[in-house]
Motif scaffolding. Structure first.
Motif, PDB file in Angstrom:
ATOM      1  N   ALA A   1      -7.096  21.000   2.591  1.00  0.00           N
ATOM      2  CA  ALA A   1      -6.293  20.582   1.440  1.00  0.00           C
ATOM      3  C   ALA A   1      -5.503  19.318   1.748  1.00  0.00           C
ATOM      4  CB  ALA A   1      -5.352  21.713   1.027  1.00  0.00           C
ATOM      5  N   VAL A   2      -4.831  19.278   2.904  1.00  0.00           N
ATOM      6  CA  VAL A   2      -4.012  18.093   3.223  1.00  0.00           C
ATOM      7  C   VAL A   2      -4.892  16.889   3.558  1.00  0.00           C
ATOM      8  CG1 VAL A   2      -2.010  19.459   3.905  1.00  0.00           C
ATOM      9  CG2 VAL A   2      -3.695  18.803   5.636  1.00  0.00           C
ATOM     10  N   ILE A   3      -6.080  17.137   4.124  1.00  0.00           N
ATOM     11  CA  ILE A   3      -7.017  16.014   4.313  1.00  0.00           C
ATOM     12  C   ILE A   3      -7.393  15.436   2.954  1.00  0.00           C
ATOM     13  CG2 ILE A   3      -9.359  15.396   5.047  1.00  0.00           C
ATOM     14  CD1 ILE A   3      -9.085  17.444   7.306  1.00  0.00           C
ATOM     15  N   GLY A   4      -7.632  16.312   1.982  1.00  0.00           N
ATOM     16  CA  GLY A   4      -7.948  15.854   0.633  1.00  0.00           C
ATOM     17  C   GLY A   4      -6.802  15.067   0.015  1.00  0.00           C
ATOM     18  N   ILE A   5      -5.563  15.499   0.262  1.00  0.00           N
ATOM     19  CA  ILE A   5      -4.396  14.786  -0.261  1.00  0.00           C
ATOM     20  C   ILE A   5      -4.358  13.357   0.270  1.00  0.00           C
ATOM     21  CG2 ILE A   5      -1.874  14.673  -0.212  1.00  0.00           C
ATOM     22  CD1 ILE A   5      -1.882  17.769  -0.177  1.00  0.00           C
ATOM     23  N   ILE A   6      -4.499  13.211   1.595  1.00  0.00           N
ATOM     24  CA  ILE A   6      -4.432  11.878   2.207  1.00  0.00           C
ATOM     25  C   ILE A   6      -5.661  11.054   1.838  1.00  0.00           C
ATOM     26  CG2 ILE A   6      -4.302  10.617   4.377  1.00  0.00           C
ATOM     27  CD1 ILE A   6      -1.747  12.108   3.603  1.00  0.00           C
ATOM     28  N   TYR A   7      -6.826  11.667   1.880  1.00  0.00           N
ATOM     29  CA  TYR A   7      -8.065  10.949   1.559  1.00  0.00           C
ATOM     30  C   TYR A   7      -8.034  10.427   0.124  1.00  0.00           C
ATOM     31  CZ  TYR A   7     -12.984  10.258   0.345  1.00  0.00           C
ATOM     32  OH  TYR A   7     -14.163   9.725  -0.111  1.00  0.00           O
ATOM     33  N   GLY A   8      -7.660  11.301  -0.814  1.00  0.00           N
ATOM     34  CA  GLY A   8      -7.608  10.881  -2.208  1.00  0.00           C
ATOM     35  C   GLY A   8      -6.605   9.762  -2.427  1.00  0.00           C
ATOM     36  N   SER A   9      -5.457   9.847  -1.775  1.00  0.00           N
ATOM     37  CA  SER A   9      -4.430   8.817  -1.936  1.00  0.00           C
ATOM     38  C   SER A   9      -4.884   7.484  -1.350  1.00  0.00           C
ATOM     39  CB  SER A   9      -3.126   9.276  -1.268  1.00  0.00           C
ATOM     40  OG  SER A   9      -2.643  10.468  -1.864  1.00  0.00           O
ATOM     41  N   LEU A  10      -5.505   7.515  -0.177  1.00  0.00           N
ATOM     42  CA  LEU A  10      -5.975   6.270   0.436  1.00  0.00           C
ATOM     43  C   LEU A  10      -7.098   5.644  -0.386  1.00  0.00           C
ATOM     44  CD1 LEU A  10      -5.951   7.208   4.242  1.00  0.00           C
ATOM     45  CD2 LEU A  10      -4.330   5.757   3.005  1.00  0.00           C
ATOM     46  N   ALA A  11      -7.982   6.481  -0.936  1.00  0.00           N
ATOM     47  CA  ALA A  11      -9.044   5.953  -1.792  1.00  0.00           C
ATOM     48  C   ALA A  11      -8.448   5.280  -3.026  1.00  0.00           C
ATOM     49  CB  ALA A  11      -9.994   7.075  -2.201  1.00  0.00           C
ATOM     50  N   CYS A  12      -7.408   5.882  -3.608  1.00  0.00           N
ATOM     51  CA  CYS A  12      -6.744   5.288  -4.769  1.00  0.00           C
ATOM     52  C   CYS A  12      -6.057   3.983  -4.401  1.00  0.00           C
ATOM     53  CB  CYS A  12      -5.738   6.269  -5.354  1.00  0.00           C
ATOM     54  SG  CYS A  12      -6.488   7.688  -6.174  1.00  0.00           S
ATOM     55  N   LEU A  13      -5.418   3.948  -3.242  1.00  0.00           N
ATOM     56  CA  LEU A  13      -4.772   2.711  -2.797  1.00  0.00           C
ATOM     57  C   LEU A  13      -5.789   1.595  -2.657  1.00  0.00           C
ATOM     58  CD1 LEU A  13      -2.071   3.648  -0.106  1.00  0.00           C
ATOM     59  CD2 LEU A  13      -1.737   2.272  -2.163  1.00  0.00           C
ATOM     60  N   ASN A  14      -6.941   1.916  -2.099  1.00  0.00           N
ATOM     61  CA  ASN A  14      -7.991   0.908  -1.947  1.00  0.00           C
ATOM     62  C   ASN A  14      -8.487   0.410  -3.302  1.00  0.00           C
ATOM     63  OD1 ASN A  14     -10.059  -0.548  -0.272  1.00  0.00           O
ATOM     64  ND2 ASN A  14     -11.432   0.773  -1.442  1.00  0.00           N
ATOM     65  N   LEU A  15      -8.666   1.321  -4.254  1.00  0.00           N
ATOM     66  CA  LEU A  15      -9.130   0.932  -5.578  1.00  0.00           C
ATOM     67  C   LEU A  15      -8.085   0.124  -6.343  1.00  0.00           C
ATOM     68  CD1 LEU A  15     -10.862   4.263  -6.649  1.00  0.00           C
ATOM     69  CD2 LEU A  15     -12.005   2.096  -6.216  1.00  0.00           C
ATOM     70  N   ALA A  16      -6.809   0.390  -6.058  1.00  0.00           N
ATOM     71  CA  ALA A  16      -5.737  -0.296  -6.780  1.00  0.00           C
ATOM     72  C   ALA A  16      -5.513  -1.718  -6.294  1.00  0.00           C
ATOM     73  CB  ALA A  16      -4.436   0.501  -6.656  1.00  0.00           C
ATOM     74  N   LYS A  17      -6.010  -2.054  -5.115  1.00  0.00           N
ATOM     75  CA  LYS A  17      -5.784  -3.389  -4.560  1.00  0.00           C
ATOM     76  C   LYS A  17      -6.473  -4.459  -5.398  1.00  0.00           C
ATOM     77  CE  LYS A  17      -7.419  -2.840  -0.500  1.00  0.00           C
ATOM     78  NZ  LYS A  17      -7.838  -3.097   0.889  1.00  0.00           N
ATOM     79  N   GLN A  18      -5.867  -5.618  -5.451  1.00  0.00           N
ATOM     80  CA  GLN A  18      -6.470  -6.741  -6.173  1.00  0.00           C
ATOM     81  C   GLN A  18      -7.726  -7.204  -5.442  1.00  0.00           C
ATOM     82  OE1 GLN A  18      -3.668  -9.743  -7.116  1.00  0.00           O
ATOM     83  NE2 GLN A  18      -5.078 -10.943  -8.375  1.00  0.00           N
ATOM     84  N   GLY A  19      -8.783  -7.434  -6.213  1.00  0.00           N
ATOM     85  CA  GLY A  19     -10.035  -7.884  -5.618  1.00  0.00           C
ATOM     86  C   GLY A  19     -10.913  -6.775  -5.100  1.00  0.00           C
ATOM     87  N   ALA A  20     -10.490  -5.497  -5.318  1.00  0.00           N
ATOM     88  CA  ALA A  20     -11.270  -4.365  -4.801  1.00  0.00           C
ATOM     89  C   ALA A  20     -12.251  -3.822  -5.827  1.00  0.00           C
ATOM     90  CB  ALA A  20     -10.337  -3.240  -4.352  1.00  0.00           C
ATOM     91  N   ASN A  21     -12.347  -4.462  -7.015  1.00  0.00           N
ATOM     92  CA  ASN A  21     -13.212  -3.974  -8.100  1.00  0.00           C
ATOM     93  C   ASN A  21     -12.914  -2.517  -8.426  1.00  0.00           C
ATOM     94  OD1 ASN A  21     -14.648  -6.420  -8.443  1.00  0.00           O
ATOM     95  ND2 ASN A  21     -15.901  -5.933  -6.649  1.00  0.00           N
ATOM     96  N   GLY A  22     -11.607  -2.210  -8.483  1.00  0.00           N
ATOM     97  CA  GLY A  22     -11.198  -0.838  -8.732  1.00  0.00           C
ATOM     98  C   GLY A  22     -11.341  -0.443 -10.178  1.00  0.00           C
ATOM     99  N   ASP A  23     -11.993   0.680 -10.425  1.00  0.00           N
ATOM    100  CA  ASP A  23     -12.148   1.223 -11.767  1.00  0.00           C
ATOM    101  C   ASP A  23     -11.045   2.247 -11.999  1.00  0.00           C
ATOM    102  OD1 ASP A  23     -13.260   3.381 -13.721  1.00  0.00           O
ATOM    103  OD2 ASP A  23     -14.533   1.619 -14.045  1.00  0.00           O
ATOM    104  N   LEU A  24     -10.320   2.119 -13.112  1.00  0.00           N
ATOM    105  CA  LEU A  24      -9.186   3.004 -13.374  1.00  0.00           C
ATOM    106  C   LEU A  24      -9.625   4.460 -13.523  1.00  0.00           C
ATOM    107  CD1 LEU A  24      -6.690   1.183 -15.772  1.00  0.00           C
ATOM    108  CD2 LEU A  24      -6.222   2.188 -13.546  1.00  0.00           C
TER     109      LEU A  24
END
Length: 543
Positions: A299-322
């Motif tokens: 569960a906590v791995i999922g918490i950190i993994y999901g958050s880091l994936a969102c951070l990567n998608l939110a970065k400018q130039g990362a082609n992040g889909d909302l």
């Protein structure tokens, strides 16, 4: 609360479960018995709004008639023999655990039907679309109402086919691949889960969930419980979804139509966590204690993994889909739900159930908003939004931008909103888990989960800044080239208008905003239902 007889309560619960199924069949008839419209398509869409509206009213009346003085008692129960040879019964009932999920499902489905009446997704005939939405509602409501293991499995599987077709026929790009990935993951998990359910039924001699919960695992050896929890847990974890069985979710959300994403995040994911609480905790407690530390770790791995994936998608130039970003955020948020369940403590389980409802309200609202933003601009890609002038929503569509910011801060767990209480209680449960579990290990899990809340705040605030506020303002004198670029950008913004919140959108989104605020300011309304039921469930099951 109102005084309603038990027979009326039984009828209301049966109507809630069966009504959408009858409505789905009626939607496919040549002349559906819905309200007349200007065209057959409009008539069937009105039929969907009418049926889901009736089910929502029935769910509200059922909630008003529910005996809130005894939320741990199964109410509105129906128990009819169905397959005597296997001792399978049509056994229905609700308590303080299932009632909030029942009402949430009825509400979200009605709001989706209302939204679709005004904004039907492009695809085949609305007849099939409305029938699939109603079939999906029937299966989800049945999952939260049935009290027989085999009936639970049938209802659990009933939702897969309609969601597959909603993605495959009305979805966006890569919809075929996403739909196949969704159905393969969930079906494979369900096959394993069925084996675990059959093992419990064979070893204990019954599939009745109330009798099994009252027995509290005493009729099964620890080894049988461990095998059953492993098998059933895999199927439930896929639907939740738990890391590393989550990879179908981002693709499904990205490809699904708006209402498909709302229902997938708002109610379908809750079926998995509900199964952990309703089946595994009371029926196989020894097996759960064996796997609880591993469940909490994942569960906590999922918490950190999901958050880091969102951070990567939110970065400018990362082609992040909302849409993809919100899907990954669900992996993190459902991680808190699983962490609360893994503590096997009243505080943690209550937090998990509260977080379930909060996630359904908030993430449902976010998917509505992102879907509407994509309809307005033609994209949900963060960088493409900037190129098309979709940034700075506060200036272009202030009410729309304000709602998106509200959904973001609710999702990051701002105190006073619904997202705060569930995650806080899950962390408190990890601070003091059940006596049989290792407290030092859960203290580590609590610390990691706390870090996840900070990461959630980081990526949500980045999204708000980029979408709602526009690019950061420079305090340095711009060059001539920069001035020309700024002028070009201003012309693009003028050319691409973003409509503010429309009337039907206001009607579909306001209940979610209001309930998010209400649950945040008055958590006792929900915890007063769940806590007595959780206390009895952990103490030895239902009666």
């Amino acid at each position: 609360m109102i005084d309603i007889s038990e027979s009326v309560m039984q009828f209301l619960l049966a109507l809630i479960v069966v009504g959408p199924l009858i409505g789905a069949v009626a939607a496919l008839l040549p002349a559906p018995p819905g309200l007349k419209g200007n065209s057959p398509d409009q008539a069937v869409l009105r039929h969907g709004v009418t049926v889901t509206g009736v089910i929502l009213i029935a769910a509200i009346v059922l909630a008003l008639g529910f005996d809130h003085d005894e939320p741990s008692k199964m109410q509105a129960t129906t128990d009819i023999s169905w397959i005597p040879a296997l001792d399978v019964r049509i056994h229905l009932g609700i308590d303080g655990i299932s009632l909030p999920l029942l009402v949430l499902t009825a509400l979200l489905t009605f709001l989706c039907a209302l939204y679709s009446y005004f904004k039907m997704p492009s695809g085949p005939s609305p007849k099939a679309f409305v029938a699939l939405i109603l079939l999906l509602e029937s299966g989800t409501l049945a999952t939260f109402a049935v009290l027989d293991l085999l009936l639970f499995f049938l209802a659990f599987e009933m939702v897969l086919i309609p969601m597959y077709f909603l993605i495959a026929r009305w979805g966006g790009e890569q919809r075929a691949r996403a739909a196949w990935k969704f159905i393969l993951f969930t079906l494979l998990g369900s096959v394993v889960m069925l084996l675990g359910l059959l093992l419990i039924g064979v070893k204990s001699g019954t599939f009745d969930m109330m009798a099994l919960a009252t027995d509290n695992g005493r009729g099964m050896t620890t080894s049988v419980q461990v095998i059953a929890v492993l098998a059933i847990g895999i199927g439930l974890a896929v639907k939740t979804p738990m890391w590393p069985l989550h990879s179908w979710l981002p693709d499904a959300h990205t490809a699904a139509p708006t209402v498909g994403s709302v229902l997938l995040a708002g109610v379908l994911l809750k079926m998995g966590t509900y199964g952990f609480v309703r089946i595994l905790l009371p029926i196989a407690p020894d097996g759960m204690r064996t796997f609880a530390p591993y469940l909490a770790a994942l569960a906590v791995i999922g918490i950190i993994y999901g958050s880091l994936a969102c951070l990567n998608l939110a970065k400018q130039g990362a082609n992040g889909d909302l849409k993809r970003l919100i899907a990954y955020s669900s992996v993190g948020h459902m991680g808190f739900v699983l962490l609360g369940i893994a503590t096997m403590s009243p505080t943690g389980v209550n937090g998990a159930l509260f977080a379930n409802i909060a996630h359904g309200l908030i993430t449902g609202l976010l998917f509505f908003l992102v879907g509407a933003l994509k309809d307005r601009t033609g994209t949900s890609d963060l960088d493409a939004l900037a190129d098309q002038g979709g940034m700075a929503l506060y200036g272009k569509a202030p009410r729309f931008g304000g709602l998106l910011a509200f959904g973001a801060v609710a999702s990051l767990g701002l105190p006073g909103l619904a997202g705060f209480w569930g995650e806080m209680l899950a962390l408190f449960g990890a601070f003091k888990p059940a006596d049989e579990l290792s407290r030092p290990a859960f203290l580590v899990f609590m610390a990691i989960g706390g870090l996840g809340t900070l990461l959630t705040a980081a990526y949500m605030l980045i999204v708000v800044r980029r979408v709602c506020m526009g690019p950061p303002v420079s305090h340095h004198r711009p060059s001539n080239e920069a001035l020309r670029a700024m002028a070009s950008h201003a012309r693009r913004e003028e050319a691409v208008a973003v409509a503010d919140v429309r009337g039907y959108e206001f009607a579909a989104w306001t209940p979610l905003v209001a309930l998010t605020v209400l649950a945040g300011l008055w958590p006792a309304a929900l915890l007063g239902l769940t806590n007595p039921a959780v206390q009895k469930l952990l103490a030895g099951g239902l009666q």
